[in-house]
Structure formats: structure tokens, C-alpha cells
Design an enzyme around this catalytic site. Structure first.
Site, PDB file in Angstrom:
ATOM      1  N   GLU A 115      -9.179   7.686   3.692  1.00 12.93           N
ATOM      2  CA  GLU A 115      -9.059   7.990   5.134  1.00 12.93           C
ATOM      3  C   GLU A 115      -9.525   9.406   5.459  1.00 12.93           C
ATOM      4  O   GLU A 115      -9.187  10.367   4.750  1.00 12.93           O
ATOM      5  CB  GLU A 115      -7.592   7.820   5.578  1.00 12.93           C
ATOM      6  CG  GLU A 115      -7.416   8.170   7.063  1.00 12.93           C
ATOM      7  CD  GLU A 115      -6.114   7.692   7.677  1.00 12.93           C
ATOM      8  OE1 GLU A 115      -5.343   6.983   7.009  1.00 12.93           O
ATOM      9  OE2 GLU A 115      -5.893   8.038   8.863  1.00 12.93           O
TER      10      GLU A 115
ATOM     11  N   LYS B   4       0.861  -1.189   0.000  1.00 12.48           N
ATOM     12  CA  LYS B   4       0.000   0.000   0.000  1.00 12.48           C
ATOM     13  C   LYS B   4       0.890   1.230   0.000  1.00 12.48           C
ATOM     14  O   LYS B   4       1.915   1.244   0.687  1.00 12.48           O
ATOM     15  CB  LYS B   4      -0.908   0.017   1.230  1.00 12.48           C
ATOM     16  CG  LYS B   4      -1.730   1.316   1.337  1.00 12.48           C
ATOM     17  CD  LYS B   4      -2.840   1.228   2.349  1.00 12.48           C
ATOM     18  CE  LYS B   4      -2.420   1.559   3.762  1.00 12.48           C
ATOM     19  NZ  LYS B   4      -1.833   2.914   3.942  1.00 12.48           N
TER      20      LYS B   4
HETATM   21  O1  KIV Z   1      -0.947   2.605   8.688  1.00  9.30           O
HETATM   22  C1  KIV Z   1      -2.110   2.196   8.794  1.00  9.30           C
HETATM   23  O2  KIV Z   1      -2.478   1.478   9.723  1.00  9.30           O
HETATM   24  C2  KIV Z   1      -3.050   2.611   7.773  1.00  9.30           C
HETATM   25  C3  KIV Z   1      -4.494   2.311   8.002  1.00  9.30           C
HETATM   26  C4  KIV Z   1      -5.021   3.006   9.160  1.00  9.30           C
HETATM   27  C5  KIV Z   1      -5.302   2.529   6.782  1.00  9.30           C
HETATM   28  O3  KIV Z   1      -2.674   3.161   6.787  1.00  9.30           O
END
Ligand code: KIV
Length: 271
Positions: free
Chosen positions: A183, A114
């Protein structure tokens, strides 16, 4: 669950028949507890704050993400495990991003990565996805840009900001992301973006109008912080249980009640 299973939850034009259930995990035992209940485990860079006590996610390193990514992959059997790319590991160029992401994929065994950012990251997302690295996007409130955003306030309250977030999400989807975290946005932004893209939107503080939800496990379990953000629902108060259990252990040790006869290895009886 594979990234394709996650992406396929959303039927273009119809939305997700069943919401995608996602939660963060940083360790093997926590992954083991949660794995069978969720579709996706995210090794989030929020571990910087939750596990390491940092103020922001900016101090998290690639080595930290790889160590925790390996642990979560070991602890899971069915959920799709995605590892967050830390600040500074992917922004400089698509080629740098590829090297860092390839290391994460090869060393952890995760299903994808991600990364935060919208239109400015589209070229990188296209570069990675066309070279075999599944990417989950992250738009709206992007914690790695906390200083530039001026804090963790909800995003999308003005037309300019809301249009920019929707354009970011569309760019991320068009670049090939299999899903995206949305978010800290006001509800209409989440709804518009969810309707505008064919890949699942996974909300955190972005209302029920997303195709799935993600949350930091320690937040809903009462294991992190004294302040509960508005978008967090507490499902347990494990922090209080840990404190009570350790207090009872300490009392037992001081009173010489622990270890008791049941916890002691007996000597072999003499013949
Ligand atoms: O770092 C994280 O935990 C996140 C989530 C809250 C989406 O990016």
C-alpha cells in the site's frame, strides 16, 4: 477461488500472467454484486471509516470484523474471502494472534486473514501458516500504524525507507504468506518488491507493477467521502444517485404521490 489459486497466479521468475483482481466488501448485498467479477473479496478494517464513520482503523474490533466477515461469506459464492485482523488482535504474541485468527476463521467461514506488518510480524505469520491459517501480508503504508508513520503519506521515497519495505515484503513471503498487499509506495519500491518475491503482490496506490490490485469499493463507486485520493479512479457516482433518488422519494411522500395504487394491497372484493 482458494488461497492456493491466488498464490498460483504468480509463476516464480515470470510474474502473474493475469493480474489478481481484489476489492473490499463489508456486507452481503455488496458481496453479491461484486463476487463474480473479482478473484478476492477483502473484508477490510477500512470498514471502520467507510461504514462506521471512525477517523482511523484503530477503533475496529474483532467482533465487528467477525460480523462483517460472516455477511460477506454469505454473500459470495466464488471469490476468495479474506478478513482483516483488527489493531490489537494479533500484535502482542503469535499465540494471541492464533486465538484471534482461529476465531475469525471458525466464525466467519473465510479462506484466510490479512495482517499488517513486515519483518516484526514474520514470526507470527510463520506461526499461523504452520498451523493452518492462510495469511495475506500488508506492507508499505500500514494504516494501523498511522500515528507512528506520521500520517498517510506515500512511503519509500528515501533509500532507507524503500530498502526497509522491500525487506519487509521478503520477510512476509518467506514466513509463508500466500500474497501481500503493498500500500501507498512509490513505483520503484512496488516493482523491486514484486520482482523479489514469489507470491503475488497486490497493490493499492503502489502502481501497475504489482501482480494484482485492490481498492476500497466505496471509493471507486463514489459512495465515500468528498476527497478522492490520487490512486483512486471513480467508476461511478452512486452517492449522487442515492441523494437524487431519496430526494425524489421525499418529494413524492410530501406530495402524497407515494405510495400509489400499484404499491397498495387491495382489499378482497366483497361477494
Ligand atoms: O482495510 C482495507 O480495506 C485494506 C485495503 C485497502 C488493502 O487494508
Amino acid at each position: 477461488m482458494t488461497v492456493r489459486d491466488i498464490a498460483a497466479r504468480k509463476v516464480p521468475g515470470q510474474g502473474a500472467a493475469q493480474p489478481v483482481v481484489c476489492i473490499t466488501a463489508y456486507t452481503a448485498p455488496m458481496a453479491r454484486f461484486m463476487d463474480k467479477h473479482v478473484d478476492l473479496l477483502l473484508v477490510g478494517d477500512s470498514l471502520g471509516m467507510v461504514v462506521y464513520g471512525l477517523e482511523t482503523t484503530l477503533g475496529v474490533t474483532l467482533d465487528m470484523m467477525i460480523a462483517h466477515g460472516k455477511a460477506v461469506v454469505r454473500g459470495s459464492t466464488q471469490a476468495c474471502v479474506i478478513v482483516d485482523m483488527p489493531f490489537g488482535s494479533y500484535q502482542a504474541s503469535p499465540a494471541d494472534a492464533f486465538k484471534a485468527c482461529a476465531r475469525v476463521m471458525a466464525e466467519t467461514g473465510c479462506a484466510g486473514v490479512k495482517l499488517e506488518g513486515g519483518q516484526e510480524m514474520a514470526e507470527t505469520i510463520a506461526f499461523l501458516t504452520s498451523r493452518g491459517i492462510p495469511v495475506m501480508g500488508h506492507v508499505g503504508l500500514t494504516p494501523q500504524s498511522v500515528h507512528q508513520l506520521g500520517g498517510y503519506r506515500a512511503r519509500g521515497r528515501t533509500n532507507t525507507e524503500s530498502d526497509a519495505i522491500v525487506s519487509d515484503g521478503i520477510a512476509v513471503a518467506q514466513a509463508g504468506a500466500f500474497a501481500m498487499v503493498v500500500e501507498g509506495t512509490v513505483e520503484p519500491v512496488a516493482r523491486t518488491l514484486t520482482e523479489a518475491v514469489d507470491v503475488p503482490t497486490i497493490g493499492i496506490g503502489a502502481s501497475v507493477h504489482c501482480d494484482g490490485q485492490i481498492i476500497v469499493a466505496e471509493d471507486i463507486l463514489g459512495l465515500f467521502g468528498t476527497f478522492t485520493p490520487k490512486f483512486v479512479k471513480r467508476y461511478a457516482d452512486l452517492g449522487a444517485e442515492v441523494s437524487d433518488a431519496v430526494a425524489a422519494y421525499a418529494d413524492d411522500v410530501r406530495a402524497r404521490r407515494f405510495p400509489g395504487p400499484e404499491q397498495v394491497f387491495g382489499a378482497k372484493p366483497k361477494r
